[in-house]
Scaffold this motif. Structure first.
Motif, short mmCIF file in Angstrom:
data_model
loop_
_atom_site.label_atom_id
_atom_site.label_comp_id
_atom_site.label_asym_id
_atom_site.label_seq_id
_atom_site.Cartn_x
_atom_site.Cartn_y
_atom_site.Cartn_z
N SER A 198 0.82 -1.19 0.00
CA SER A 198 0.00 0.00 0.00
C SER A 198 0.86 1.25 0.00
N GLY A 199 2.15 1.08 -0.22
CA GLY A 199 3.07 2.21 -0.26
C GLY A 199 3.23 2.74 -1.67
N PRO A 200 4.34 3.43 -1.94
CA PRO A 200 4.58 4.00 -3.25
C PRO A 200 4.59 2.92 -4.33
N SER A 201 4.25 3.30 -5.55
CA SER A 201 4.24 2.35 -6.66
C SER A 201 5.65 1.89 -6.97
N SER A 202 5.75 0.76 -7.67
CA SER A 202 7.06 0.20 -7.95
C SER A 202 7.86 1.05 -8.92
N SER A 203 7.21 2.00 -9.62
CA SER A 203 7.93 2.87 -10.54
C SER A 203 8.76 3.91 -9.80
N GLY A 204 8.60 4.00 -8.48
CA GLY A 204 9.39 4.93 -7.69
C GLY A 204 8.70 6.27 -7.49
N VAL B 161 6.09 8.69 -5.95
CA VAL B 161 5.27 8.72 -4.74
C VAL B 161 4.08 9.63 -5.02
N PRO B 162 2.85 9.13 -4.84
CA PRO B 162 1.68 9.98 -5.09
C PRO B 162 1.60 11.11 -4.06
N THR B 163 1.00 12.22 -4.49
CA THR B 163 0.80 13.35 -3.58
C THR B 163 -0.69 13.51 -3.30
N VAL B 164 -0.98 14.07 -2.12
CA VAL B 164 -2.35 14.28 -1.66
C VAL B 164 -2.43 15.67 -1.06
N LEU B 165 -3.51 16.39 -1.34
CA LEU B 165 -3.74 17.69 -0.74
C LEU B 165 -4.62 17.50 0.49
N VAL B 166 -4.10 17.85 1.67
CA VAL B 166 -4.80 17.67 2.94
C VAL B 166 -5.41 19.01 3.36
N CYS C 207 1.11 16.89 0.42
CA CYS C 207 1.91 15.86 1.08
C CYS C 207 2.16 14.67 0.16
N PHE C 208 3.24 13.95 0.44
CA PHE C 208 3.49 12.66 -0.19
C PHE C 208 2.72 11.60 0.59
N LEU C 209 2.09 10.67 -0.13
CA LEU C 209 1.39 9.55 0.50
C LEU C 209 2.41 8.46 0.82
N GLU C 210 2.64 8.23 2.10
CA GLU C 210 3.63 7.24 2.53
C GLU C 210 3.01 5.87 2.74
N GLN C 211 1.85 5.83 3.42
CA GLN C 211 1.17 4.57 3.75
C GLN C 211 -0.33 4.80 3.78
N LEU C 212 -1.08 3.77 3.43
CA LEU C 212 -2.53 3.75 3.65
C LEU C 212 -2.81 2.68 4.70
N ILE C 213 -3.58 3.05 5.72
CA ILE C 213 -3.86 2.14 6.82
C ILE C 213 -5.37 2.02 6.99
N PRO C 214 -5.95 0.85 6.67
CA PRO C 214 -7.39 0.68 6.87
C PRO C 214 -7.71 0.40 8.34
N LEU C 215 -8.63 1.19 8.91
CA LEU C 215 -9.11 1.00 10.29
C LEU C 215 -10.60 1.29 10.34
N THR D 162 3.77 12.80 4.45
CA THR D 162 4.87 13.71 4.77
C THR D 162 4.75 14.93 3.86
N PRO D 163 4.95 16.15 4.40
CA PRO D 163 4.82 17.35 3.59
C PRO D 163 5.81 17.38 2.42
N VAL D 164 5.35 17.90 1.27
CA VAL D 164 6.22 18.07 0.10
C VAL D 164 7.24 19.17 0.40
N ASP D 165 6.75 20.30 0.95
CA ASP D 165 7.66 21.39 1.35
C ASP D 165 8.26 21.07 2.72
N THR D 166 9.30 21.78 3.09
CA THR D 166 10.01 21.54 4.34
C THR D 166 9.24 22.13 5.53
N PRO D 167 8.85 21.30 6.51
CA PRO D 167 8.19 21.85 7.70
C PRO D 167 9.20 22.64 8.54
#
Length: 180
Positions: A4-10, A12-17, A27-35, A44-49
Motif C-alpha cells: 500500500s506504499g509507493p508504486s514500484s515505478s518509484g 510517490v503519489p501526492t495528496v492535498l490535505v 503531502c506525499f502519500l507514505e502509507q494507507l492504513i485501513p481501520l 509527509t509534507p512536500v515542502d520543508t516543515p
C-alpha cells in the motif's frame, strides 16, 4: 504480496490535505492504513516543515506552537526567507518553507540535556521583531501527518480524533514492520 506504499515505478503519489480551518498542505502519500472501514493516510509534507521559536539569551529556545497566519512575526520571517530565495507557507498543520534548502546536518544545537520529549532541530534563519529574537528551525526527525481519506479527499485528523486513532495507526505500522 501487495503493497500500500509507493508504486514500484518509484513515483510517490501526492495528496492535498485540508484542515478544519480550510488551510491545505500538499503531502506525499507514505502509507494507507485501513481501520474501522475507513482508510487513513500517513503523509509527509512536500515542502520543508519549520517550527517557530522565541530565542532568549542563556535559555533554551521556546517553541511557539500556536500562531495566527497574520502574526507580524511571520511577515518579518517572510522578508528574511525571501533574501534566501525561500517562501514561508502558512499551511495546514505546520508552517512550511518552499525553495531549495541545503541538506540539514544532523546535530543537536540547543538541547544538551536530551530529554525524551525534545526533537532535534537545525536553525534555518533567525530575525528580530521588536527587540525579540526569533528563529525558524527545521525538525530533523521525520514529520508525519495523519489524514482520513473520504471519497479521494484527504481530511486532516485533528484533536480528539487524532488522540484516539494515533496509537492504533502506530500499532498497525509496528505490525507491518515485523519480519515474516
Amino acid at each position: 504480496m501487495s503493497s500500500s506504499g509507493p508504486s514500484s515505478s518509484g513515483e510517490v503519489p501526492t495528496v492535498l490535505v485540508k484542515d478544519s480551518e480550510g488551510r491545505d498542505l500538499l503531502c506525499f502519500l507514505e502509507q494507507l492504513i485501513p481501520l474501522d472501514g475507513k482508510d487513513y493516510a500517513l503523509l509527509t509534507p512536500v515542502d520543508t516543515p519549520v517550527c517557530l521559536f522565541k530565542l532568549r539569551d542563556g535559555d533554551d529556545p521556546q517553541l511557539i506552537d500556536s500562531i495566527t497566519s497574520s502574526e507580524p512575526i511571520l511577515s518579518v520571517a517572510d522578508v528574511v526567507l525571501q533574501e534566501h530565495d525561500l517562501t514561508l507557507v502558512r499551511s495546514a498543520v505546520t508552517l512550511t518553507v518552499n525553495g531549495e534548502l541545503d541538506e540539514p546536518e544532523p546535530e543537536d544545537p540547543d538541547d544538551e540535556e536530551g530529554d525524551d520529549e525534545s526533537e532535534t532541530y537545525e536553525l534555518l534563519v533567525s530575525f528580530l521583531v521588536e527587540n525579540q529574537e526569533y528563529g525558524l528551525y527545521i525538525p530533523l526527525d521525520p514529520f508525519f501527518v495523519v489524514a482520513r481519506m473520504d471519497d479521494g479527499c484527504a481530511v486532516l485528523v485533528e484533536g480528539e480524533d487524532f488522540d484516539r486513532i494515533q496509537p492504533r495507526i502506530e500499532a498497525e505500522l509496528d505490525e507491518r514492520d515485523l519480519p515474516e
